[in-house]
Design an enzyme around this catalytic site. Structure first.
Site, short mmCIF file in Angstrom:
data_model
loop_
_atom_site.label_atom_id
_atom_site.label_comp_id
_atom_site.label_asym_id
_atom_site.label_seq_id
_atom_site.Cartn_x
_atom_site.Cartn_y
_atom_site.Cartn_z
N GLU A 60 32.84 40.28 37.42
CA GLU A 60 34.33 40.41 36.52
C GLU A 60 34.54 39.02 35.78
O GLU A 60 34.75 39.19 34.59
CB GLU A 60 35.35 40.19 37.53
CG GLU A 60 35.67 41.80 37.99
CD GLU A 60 34.86 42.32 39.25
OE1 GLU A 60 33.75 41.42 39.62
OE2 GLU A 60 34.65 43.37 39.76
N HIS A 127 42.63 47.01 48.04
CA HIS A 127 42.67 48.18 47.23
C HIS A 127 44.05 48.67 46.96
O HIS A 127 44.27 49.50 46.55
CB HIS A 127 41.81 49.40 47.38
CG HIS A 127 40.42 48.92 47.36
ND1 HIS A 127 39.87 48.45 48.56
CD2 HIS A 127 39.36 49.20 46.50
CE1 HIS A 127 38.47 48.22 48.36
NE2 HIS A 127 38.24 48.88 47.13
#
Ligand SMILES: Cc1ncc(C[n+]2csc(CCOP(=O)(O)OP(=O)(O)O)c2C)c(N)n1
Ligand SMILES: [Mg+2]
Lengths: 324, 381
Positions: A60, A127
């Site tokens: 990322e 999540h």
């Protein structure tokens, strides 16, 4: 108009802007061959080719930094995080590079950082998060959160065309649960303009993202009890439509602020402070907040449901504010 | 489609285990223990997938089918006091180390059992005392490499002859944390062993899209560390390589990177149909299924009988069934427990009833504070 899910509206905005502007490219994990973990970019590789739909390694910080740089030399990259929870891995590139570039040097960085947020799907602590406050607190980043399919398309279009870094936060529960008519072709929702979802005189409920729907539901319940409730959907936190908030509260004299992110240091505190400072003399009741409890998002359904805001929690809080 | 899947070249891994039983130091009980752990994981995961499709398990489930040999072989090389951490595909390592299937099943069902009492997925466990699994951040890929270095550092500082073994996927070798953690561990010669399971994919992403080298171990020279690459579906190859890596780290020579080539037989999660995985690749690895190969070996080379293995398998099935029955019988966590245990109590926790003390500042006026502009020389960064 075409009937679309929230998810399809996001795809539609990406596709429309990619057709319109060759400088738009997409970058992220599993977005090309696989079409994205949630299938938002299904078919994009075939239409736009691998130079414009770029699969990345799990890196990322690497691909965010690269996209931000490309944005300063004429591209308009749209970065996908597989889950927004992993935006934390790119935090430095976002808060120290993207957010400050224009302020330091006057060099524009039109990059969009987007991904799925939110709980309610039993996906556990990594999540399910709602990180908008981290970024709203960083000067130089715009932060938007669509609650409808129309805005999902309109805000994403505006974000891609915006000349600044925009954090575009999607709600994964809404992806396939929310469907409505969406304008075909180009469709823009300006960033920084809130929208009234219901109109009323007795109470203003101010929210954004998925909980807007809970608020509208609660407003309907309260209406049956004789209260007239206005739901204001902020849509954008930075820039914030202060005028819309203050106009609504000055009219109703009561304010309830709702979001899915947890309470402490959440964006609702900012809204409450604005109202307290700018509309104090109009208020008939304390500004009240409903948000998730201050704990990580747990996996097990009874725990997760206890943690998240709900229509009932919102309606109950609204009743207290109305009865004050 | 304008983007056909890339041409694949298949390695020449044998479809039979190579080890000669006469060279191995394992008795029948130990050979059975390997088999039970692998078979239990396989059977458990088949059931778990079914329960997920029936809506009895929430969220998403991630299975490690096809990687049982790497997991079991590697943890079998650990000694008392060693630590290890797992990722999504290491259920058989849990079972080999004695974690009860019924507890894992209960966690998958979100039941109220320790240590996480419904807060975390069945996949993730930290239990230092009972199993040597330290807490680590298992959400973001590679975040466990810096923490792995930290546990290894603790062993070194305490002069404990132990190692920290961290399972890692191929995709998890890409994030910066992998480099930062390993670099630190290499500089300080920490007893960190990375067990890298190259299962051909990271979600849908192939190795070629993940790294510019053929093997993860090709990167080892940059860290100046010990590395080996092996076929990971041959249990005995795994054990031997893991032992070498672990003993290297234990002897104070620094980290080891042991890479195993294996295959994720299911999708990334059970929601993923893995349509992106070419047929020939699936077939190649199906022939080299680690449990199938080991079973064949037990029968052909280690004088196990079919009926012996069948009775073990029946027992394993029964254990999984009773794990489900047990897990279903447990209560869900109480909703009001959601806010409990956020902070550990600490010695100087304030008394909530105490008023703010009056503690005036000694020097109320700092020279220059009210000046319109600070005229100091600057350079104070
Ligand atoms: C930093 C970060 N980005 C994205 C993800 C989402 N994600 C979860 S598992 C995974 C693939 C991991 O692949 P690999 O390391 O090869 O392990 P495998 O699943 O193959 O065992 C991804 C991208 C994540 N967990 N962390
Ligand atoms: Mg992998």
């Amino acid at each position: 108009m075409a009937r679309m899910t929230y998810l399809q509206a996001i795809s539609d905005a990406l596709r429309t802007e990619m057709r319109r502007d060759p400088n738009v490219f997409l970058i992220g994990e599993d977005i090309a061959v696989f079409g994205g973990a949630f299938k938002i970019t299904q078919g994009f590789l075939q239409e736009f080719g691998e130079d414009r739909v770029i699969d990345t390694p799990i890196s990322e910080s690497g691909f965010v930094g690269a996209a931000c740089a490309a944005a300063t030399v004429g591209f308009r990259p749209v970065v996908e995080f597989q889950f927004i929870d992993f935006i934390s891995c790119a935090f430095d590139q976002i808060v120290n590079y993207a957010a400050k570039c224009y302020y330091r040097w006057g060099i524009q960085m039109p990059v969009v950082l987007r991904g799925p947020t939110g709980g309610g799907v039993h996906a556990g602590p990594f999540h399910s998060q709602n990180p908008e406050a981290w970024f709203a607190h960083t000067p130089g980043l715009k932060v938007v959160l669509p609650s409808t399919a129309r805005d999902a398309k309109g805000l994403l279009t505006a974000a891609i065309r915006d000349n600044n870094p925009v954090i575009y936060l999607e709600n994964k529960f809404l992806y396939r649960h929310y469907r409505e008519d969406v304008p075909e072709g180009e469709h823009v929702t300006p960033i920084g303009v809130a929208a009234l979802r219901t109109v009323g005189d007795d109470l203003s409920i101010i929210s954004y993202g998925a909980t807007v729907h809970h608020c509208v539901e609660a407003a309907r319940m309260l209406e049956k009890e004789g209260a007239s409730v206005e739901v204001l959907d902020l849509r954008s936190l930075v820039p914030l439509d202060r005028k819309a908030i203050l106009e609504s509260v000055r009219k109703t004299s009561r304010a309830l602020v709702v979001h899915e992110a947890n309470l402490t240091a959440g964006f609702g505190g900012e809204v409450a402070a604005l109202i307290a400072q700018e509309a104090f003399e109009y208020l008939d009741a304390p500004v009240t907040r409903v948000a998730s409890l201050d704990v990580p998002v747990p996996f097990s359904p009874p725990l997760e449901m206890a943690m998240l805001p709900s229509v009932d929690k919102i309606a109950n809080a609204a009743r207290s504010v109305l009865a004050y | 489609m304008s983007h056909p899947s890339p041409k694949i070249t298949l390695p020449d891994y044998p479809a039979e285990l190579q080890a000669d039983p006469r060279d191995l130091p394992y008795d029948k009980a130990q050979l059975t223990r390997f088999y039970v752990a692998m078979k239990l994981a396989r059977t458990f995961e088949e059931k778990l997938g079914a329960l997920y499709r029936q809506g009895k398990v929430n969220g998403a489930v991630y299975l490690g089918m096809g990687q049982e040999a790497t997991s079991v072989g590697s943890v079998s090389a650990l000694k008392d006091g060693d630590f290890f951490t797992t990722v999504a595909r290491n259920l058989s390592a849990f079972f080999y180390k004695g974690i009860e299937p019924r507890d894992v099943m209960a966690r998958w069902m979100g039941k109220d059992i320790p240590p996480s009492n419904g807060r975390e997925l069945g996949l993730f466990l930290a239990d230092i005392k009972n199993f040597g699994i330290p807490p680590y951040h298992n959400g973001s890929m590679a975040s466990w490499i810096p923490s792995g270095a930290g546990y290894a550092l603790a062993f070194k500082l305490r002069k404990q002859p132990n190692v920290m073994a961290a399972f890692t996927g191929d995709g998890a070798t890409s994030p910066g944390d992998f480099y930062e953690g390993l670099n630190f561990a290499a500089i300080h010669k920490l007893p960190l062993v990375i067990i890298c399971e190259v299962n051909q994919f990271a979600y849908s992403t192939s190795i070629a899209k993940q790294m510019p080298v053929v093997n993860v171990a090709d990167r080892a020279p940059a860290f100046n560390i010990y590395a080996e690459t092996h076929f990971g579906n041959d249990l005995f190859l795994v054990i031997e390589a893991a032992q070498r890596g672990i003993e290297h780290a234990r002897s104070g020579k620094g980290p080891a990177l042991i890479e195993f080539k294996t295959f994720r037989q299911r999708g990334h999660g059970e929601h993923d149909d893995m349509a992106y995985v070419p047929e020939e690749l699936r077939d190649f690895w199906a022939e080299r299924d680690p449990i199938k190969m080991y079973r064949e070996w037990l029968l052909k080379r280690a004088s196990f009988t079919t009926s012996e293995l069948e009775s073990t398998e029946t027992q394993v099935e029964a254990d999984v069934e009773s794990a489900i029955t047990y897990a279903e019988s447990l209560p869900m966590p109480k909703p009001e427990s959601v806010t409990e245990r956020l902070f550990a109590p600490s010695p100087h926790d304030p008394d909530p009833n105490q008023a703010a003390p009056y503690e005036p500042i000694d020097h109320p006026s700092i020279p220059g504070l009210t000046a319109a502009q600070d005229k100091s020389e600057g350079g104070h960064f």
